[in-house]
Design an enzyme around this catalytic site. Structure first.
Site, short mmCIF file in Angstrom:
data_model
loop_
_atom_site.label_atom_id
_atom_site.label_comp_id
_atom_site.label_asym_id
_atom_site.label_seq_id
_atom_site.Cartn_x
_atom_site.Cartn_y
_atom_site.Cartn_z
N LYS A 191 105.58 0.53 8.47
CA LYS A 191 105.10 -0.74 9.01
C LYS A 191 105.13 -1.79 7.91
O LYS A 191 104.32 -1.75 6.98
CB LYS A 191 103.68 -0.64 9.57
CG LYS A 191 103.31 -1.90 10.40
CD LYS A 191 101.83 -2.10 10.53
CE LYS A 191 101.22 -2.84 9.37
NZ LYS A 191 101.68 -4.26 9.26
N GLU A 266 97.34 2.74 -3.00
CA GLU A 266 97.59 1.92 -4.19
C GLU A 266 97.02 0.55 -3.87
O GLU A 266 97.56 -0.18 -3.05
CB GLU A 266 99.09 1.87 -4.49
CG GLU A 266 99.40 1.35 -5.89
CD GLU A 266 99.55 -0.15 -5.93
OE1 GLU A 266 98.55 -0.83 -6.30
OE2 GLU A 266 100.62 -0.65 -5.59
N CYS A 299 99.58 -6.55 -8.01
CA CYS A 299 98.33 -5.79 -8.15
C CYS A 299 98.02 -5.47 -9.61
O CYS A 299 96.86 -5.27 -9.96
CB CYS A 299 98.41 -4.51 -7.32
SG CYS A 299 99.90 -3.56 -7.58
N GLU A 399 89.72 -10.13 -7.39
CA GLU A 399 91.18 -10.26 -7.44
C GLU A 399 91.62 -11.53 -6.72
O GLU A 399 91.41 -11.67 -5.52
CB GLU A 399 91.84 -9.04 -6.81
CG GLU A 399 93.35 -9.02 -6.98
CD GLU A 399 93.99 -7.77 -6.43
OE1 GLU A 399 94.96 -7.28 -7.03
OE2 GLU A 399 93.53 -7.27 -5.38
#
Length: 497
Positions: A191, A266, A299, A399
């Site tokens: 997806k 992750e 990331c 973040e």
């Protein structure tokens, strides 16, 4: 829908092909839902295409297709033949590099130079690397302590797996999941992120061209809360591999408990990029590209810049000057350093953090919405440096996922290690020092899945990647990724008559 000129004819033809459907059994099929998702060009706000959205019924159809392939042609194929197909995929990806890089840039916004140099070659390298592993997934014989038995282990494919892909590296993250899963003999339902569905559909076409059997790879477009959730909850899926935010990762873990499927994650990061006073001469570039590569939508971005007091002013001044020289513009412009952010939503999120920083008393240098002549509807943000902040500030702990770095001075190694580890994340870090003993000592004490020394972001398909703490669990790439896609079976046979 108008398709831009000046792009490869293959990419232009793909985009002009009308509404994109679901990819099941090596062909496009209509979704059972009437819902669609618009794919935007973040450089100018134009529509690139429209994709159909998969419903729970479509997920079920894809699972049945993948299970049939696992029980049939793909699952019964020899490891050598699997490896040959993976190698062929790598060759086809390389042959279509310019088209794939263009599609990635158009839908994601990243500079074409980076997509062409880094992203697509990494995808090809990933399939080539795991093509070799297909014939080397071995068990071992085990000496038993008593009795006349032969004991050995087998590493067997799990079955039907799902890969949920982020929007910052659509094809690269797909390759990280597809290649090892297929090498082990699994089938995969992918997806793509709703923001960037196009390039993965094109990759699926190329896997079929390489000879991958029908059902071995299916692609379902859709939103996370609908299509993604249906994948996570489906009892016919034995494993989910997810790359994305920590919040979504938590939901995936919670919603996957129906059949206790295996989950690898992750997730995010707030990575420390550490510069001691004896850092090598290229230290400013290391600070600059540690955060601004891929517009900070990474990331592992070095978004917390720790600099020892003796060189703090020098590196900060160089970083600010370098940031001001970076060219902000559309990704297809070969001279662009900083492309648009992926979406208007992400742009507003990043700009919101600049406001948060100002409210906390830390005025950013640079930053703010960027104006690019001729691209006024694009999602452009100037690179930003927030200096002299504290490690407990929101902009230093949360973040941001954009071209924003916070700079924090430190006195000595003990203070640095304490502050570097003062975060819920643990994905990446870097240490810059000419003192090899200190560099390795600090690398060993920072809690992160990857620590770079005197570089930022270097890697290879053979090197494992993953996080500590709330940056996830499991390792992608390298031999370690095979553990994500195999079950270990012990066989114990009596040797007595």
């Amino acid at each position: 829908m108008a398709v831009a000129t000046g792009i490869p004819s293959a990419a232009r033809d793909f985009l002009a092909g009308g509404e994109k459907r679901l990819w099941i059994d090596n062909e496009y099929v209509d979704a059972t839902s009437d819902s669609t998702i618009t794919a935007w060009n973040p450089a100018d706000g134009s529509v690139l295409g429209v994709v159909q959205e998969a419903s729970a019924a479509d997920v079920d159809r894809a699972v049945k297709s993948a299970q049939a392939a696992f029980d049939g042609e793909w699952g019964s194929m020899t490891p050598d033949d699997r490896g040959r197909i993976l190698w062929k995929i790598s060759e086809i990806v390389e042959a279509n590099l310019e088209e794939l890089a263009t599609l990635e840039t158009l839908n994601n916004g990243k500079p074409i130079v980076a997509a062409r140099r880094d992203d697509i070659p990494n995808v090809a390298a990933m399939f080539r690397y795991y093509a070799g592993w297909a014939t080397k997934i071995e068990g071992k014989s085990i000496p038993v302590s008593s009795g006349n038995y032969l004991a050995y282990t087998r590493h067997e494919a799990i079955g039907v797996c799902a890969g949920i892909i982020p929007w910052n590296y659509p094809l690269m993250m797909a390759g990280w999941k597809l290649a090892p899963a297929l090498a082990c003999g699994n089938t995969m339902i992918m997806k793509p992120a709703e923001q960037t569905p196009l390039s993965l559909l094109r990759l699926a076409e190329l896997t079929a061209e390489a000879g991958l059997p029908a059902g071995a790879v299916n692609v379902l477009n859709g939103m996370g809360e609908t299509t993604g959730d249906a994948l996570v909850r489906h009892n016919g899926i034995e494993k989910v591999a997810f790359t994305g935010s920590a919040d979504v990762g938590r939901m995936i873990v919670q919603n996957s408990t129906g059949n206790l499927k295996r989950v690898s994650l992750e997730l995010g990061g707030k990575s420390p990029n550490v510069f001691f006073d004896d850092a090598p001469a290229d230290r400013v570039d290391g600070a600059l590209w540690g955060i601004f590569y891929n517009m900070g939508q990474d990331c592992t971005a070095g978004s917390r810049l720790f600099v020892q007091e003796g060189v703090y002013d020098e590196i900060l001044e160089g970083l600010v000057a370098g940031a001001r020289e970076l060219k902000v513009g559309p990704g297809l412009d070969e001279s662009t350093d900083i492309g648009p952010l992926v979406s208007r939503e992400q742009t507003e999120r990043v700009l919101g953090y600049l406001t948060v920083g100002a409210d906390e008393g830390h005025v950013p240098v640079g930053g703010g919405r960027a104006s690019v002549p001729g691209y006024e509807q694009g999602n452009y943000v100037q690179p930003s440096v927030i200096a002299d902040t504290t490690n407990d500030a929101r902009v230093a702990q949360e973040e941001i996922f954009g071209p924003v770095v916070v700079a924090l001075p430190f006195k000595d190694e003990d203070e640095l290690v304490r502050k570097a580890n003062d975060t819920v994340y643990g994905l990446g870090a870097a240490v810059w020092s000419s003192n090899a003993k200190r560099a390795h000592r600090v690398a060993h004490t920072i809690k992160a899945g990857t620590v770079w020394i005197n570089n930022y972001g270097a890697g290879d398909v053979s090197v494992p990647f993953g996080g500590f703490k709330q940056s996830g669990h499991g390792r992608e790439m390298g031999q370690y990724a095979l553990e994500l896609y195999t079950e270990v079976k012990a066989v114990v046979a009596s040797l007595d008559d």
